[in-house]
Design a protein around this motif. Structure first.
Motif: not given
Length: 263
Positions: A3-4, A7-12, A27-35, A234-236
């Motif tokens: 779903t993320y 919705d463009g919240l994670l890279p393909a 992708h894990a780093a993107a998820l941590r950043a989004y949260r 900012s760090a994530r």
């Protein structure tokens, strides 16, 4: 995750030969950043930043982050202004509205600060116990500003005086006199009219200084928590950007020549 990604919240994600998505540390780093962004800026703000980053629009994402920090800074300014108001009330005592003569008829000097009290101790009553109502000119003389200034404050939402029945003239009660006095105090401290209006609206909605003091302490805790959440976000976000492959630099023409035309 799907779903993320949708919705463009994670890279393909890349696919295996069997068609299964293959997620990586990126992708894990993107998820941590989004949260972390959601915790700091809310779902709408966090999604705005993350979508821009995933799409490669880093400057747009940073502009959204900057807006969040600017909003937090405004909140801190409002907190400081509220703190000054509360400190002034604590030191000076509440406004009585009593002058040297009959203020109801426009005669008499400045009001004075006393420890008496109606709501929040601002009694606004004369020696006879009658509720006091002041005209715009009387209030202007009492706090040392022009009537035009009071009208400008009213237009800006700083003051909300009532109106006299029949004439429609402005009628300042004890709470309105209090607001005018505090507005004058804050303006001398170079606070903007917008900020002064916010502070006095909070005072009115809280029901007086004691209630505002409790709300002020809670507000400061929430502002501090949001500031810390922004640091974490900012760090994530920085960690995620470190996982993003650098973009290819634009092709440069050979020295002394021009870029080649496509065949």
């Amino acid at each position: 995750m799907r779903t993320y990604e949708r919705d463009g919240l994670l890279p393909a994600a890349a696919r295996t030969e069997g068609g299964h998505r293959r997620y990586t540390e990126r992708h894990a780093a993107a998820l941590r950043a989004y949260r972390a962004l959601v915790a700091a800026y809310g779902h709408t703000g966090g999604a705005e930043v993350m979508r821009a980053v995933v799409a490669g629009r880093v400057d747009e994402a940073l502009a959204a982050v900057d807006r969040g920090h600017a909003e937090l800074l405004r909140d801190r300014g409002a907190l400081d202004a509220v703190g000054e108001v509360l400190e002034r009330v604590r030191k000076k005592g509440p406004w009585s509205g009593r002058g040297g003569g009959d203020a109801r008829e426009g005669r008499g000097g400045r009001g004075e600060w006393t420890g008496g009290g109606g709501r929040d101790g601002w009694s606004g009553r004369g020696s006879g116990g009658d509720a006091r109502v002041f005209s715009v000119g009387e209030v202007a003389r009492r706090i040392g500003v022009s009537a035009a200034t009071l009208r400008a404050w009213e237009e800006a939402g700083v003051l909300v005086p009532g109106r006299r029945g029949g004439t429609g003239h402005r009628a300042y009660g004890s709470d309105d006199v209090r607001d005018a006095e505090l507005a004058h105090f804050l303006r001398r401290g170079r606070y903007s009219l917008e900020l002064v209006a916010t502070v006095l609206r909070q005072l009115r909605e809280a029901g007086g200084a004691p209630a505002l003091a409790a709300a002020h302490a809670d507000w400061r805790r929430r502002v501090t928590a949001r500031g810390l959440a922004m640091l974490t976000a900012s760090a994530r976000l920085s960690e995620y950007l470190a996982e993003v492959p650098p973009a290819d630099p634009p092709e440069r023409p050979p020295a002394g020549g021009h870029a080649t035309e496509p065949a």
